[in-house]
Scaffold this active site. Structure first.
Site, PDB file in Angstrom:
ATOM      1  N   ARG A  52      12.657   1.624  -0.027  1.00 46.65           N
ATOM      2  CA  ARG A  52      13.697   1.288   0.647  1.00 46.65           C
ATOM      3  C   ARG A  52      13.858  -0.245   0.842  1.00 46.65           C
ATOM      4  O   ARG A  52      14.880  -0.817   1.437  1.00 46.65           O
ATOM      5  CB  ARG A  52      13.364   1.859   2.230  1.00 46.65           C
ATOM      6  N   GLU A  92      -0.313   4.118   6.808  1.00 46.68           N
ATOM      7  CA  GLU A  92      -0.491   4.977   7.934  1.00 46.68           C
ATOM      8  C   GLU A  92      -0.677   6.382   7.699  1.00 46.68           C
ATOM      9  O   GLU A  92      -1.346   6.957   8.289  1.00 46.68           O
ATOM     10  CB  GLU A  92       0.875   4.640   8.652  1.00 46.68           C
TER      11      GLU A  92
HETATM   12  P1  AMP Z   1       2.083  -0.061   6.280  1.00 45.71           P
HETATM   13  O1  AMP Z   1       1.614  -0.538   4.997  1.00 45.71           O
HETATM   14  O2  AMP Z   1       1.310   0.715   7.088  1.00 45.71           O
HETATM   15  O3  AMP Z   1       2.689  -1.528   7.322  1.00 45.71           O
HETATM   16  O4  AMP Z   1       3.526   0.800   6.017  1.00 45.71           O
HETATM   17  C1  AMP Z   1       4.588   0.398   5.647  1.00 45.71           C
HETATM   18  C2  AMP Z   1       5.288   1.112   4.393  1.00 45.71           C
HETATM   19  O5  AMP Z   1       5.144   2.446   4.607  1.00 45.71           O
HETATM   20  C3  AMP Z   1       6.747   0.646   4.272  1.00 45.71           C
HETATM   21  O6  AMP Z   1       7.110   0.443   2.986  1.00 45.71           O
HETATM   22  C4  AMP Z   1       7.469   1.670   5.136  1.00 45.71           C
HETATM   23  O7  AMP Z   1       8.851   1.987   4.285  1.00 45.71           O
HETATM   24  C5  AMP Z   1       6.618   2.878   5.205  1.00 45.71           C
HETATM   25  N1  AMP Z   1       6.209   3.454   6.656  1.00 45.71           N
HETATM   26  C6  AMP Z   1       5.085   3.523   7.011  1.00 45.71           C
HETATM   27  N2  AMP Z   1       4.944   4.205   8.109  1.00 45.71           N
HETATM   28  C7  AMP Z   1       6.531   4.573   8.382  1.00 45.71           C
HETATM   29  C8  AMP Z   1       7.058   5.243   9.499  1.00 45.71           C
HETATM   30  N3  AMP Z   1       6.607   5.474  10.630  1.00 45.71           N
HETATM   31  N4  AMP Z   1       8.550   5.297   9.341  1.00 45.71           N
HETATM   32  C9  AMP Z   1       9.129   4.872   8.128  1.00 45.71           C
HETATM   33  N5  AMP Z   1       8.454   4.147   7.190  1.00 45.71           N
HETATM   34  C10 AMP Z   1       6.989   3.963   7.149  1.00 45.71           C
END
Ligand code: AMP
Length: 183
Positions: free
Chosen positions: A63, A100
């Protein structure tokens, strides 16, 4: 600008239990589908980073791609993609990181950036910060300078901003997970 950023929240769809139970997924595709919110997003980032004269905008799969390409067009920069493993055909730098909801990795063509590049990294959502930190480290592995990270939405309860202090990069986030604009 910050009051008009409240329009972004109207385009967010919160999807419970996706992609796994317990995860509240923030679907920002409506922000891209609405030309007004797409423009608001790109203009807010461009206003923040234009004076620092970036040469390349780096988008995180998937995205982050359309958002990064739009910002690159607006700022007169090139666009480079940070991809999931196995997608890039030539020699890559690679970083693994925790999400996550599981483990992942990102790759960057070794020759995609040079020491002459100043880069803004772009993604849609900042959750734990693992993806953004991996992306910033990959850009730095090429010798390029990271001048900032541009994100639409922060999920503050996951502590991504604190995690980003490790890599010491200015971050521009537009809204939190309740739609409240960041200053
Ligand atoms: P993080 O590495 O945990 O900061 O996760 C960020 C990445 O995972 C980004 O590329 C987001 O598109 C996706 N992402 C993680 N959690 C979510 C969520 N709750 N909703 C949408 N996208 C998420």
């Amino acid at each position: 600008m910050s009051s008009s950023l409240t329009a972004l929240w109207d385009e967010v769809v919160v999807v419970p239990d996706f992609p796994t139970p317990g995860i509240s997924f923030k679907d920002l595709s409506g922000i891209l589908a609405n030309h007004t919110t797409l423009r608001l997003t790109v203009q807010a980032w461009a206003d923040r980073f234009r004076a620092e004269h970036p040469t390349m905008i780096v988008g995180i799969e998937a995205r982050g791609f359309p958002l990064a390409a739009a910002l690159a067009y607006e700022l007169g920069c090139g666009f480079v993609s940070l991809r999931k493993p196995g997608k890039l055909p030539r020699d890559v730098h690679r970083r693994e990181y925790e999400l996550e909801y599981g483990m992942s990795a990102l790759e960057l063509h070794q020759d995609a950036l040079t020491v002459a590049d100043s880069v803004v990294v772009v993604d849609d959502v900042l959750a734990t910060g693992g993806t953004a930190v991996a992306g910033i480290e990959l850009v730095r592995a090429t010798g390029a300078r990271v001048i900032g990270l541009a994100v639409v939405m922060d999920l503050p309860f996951l502590g991504g901003c604190a995690r980003l202090e490790e890599v010491d990069v200015p971050v521009q986030i537009l809204i939190d997970d309740q739609g409240v604009p960041y200053p």
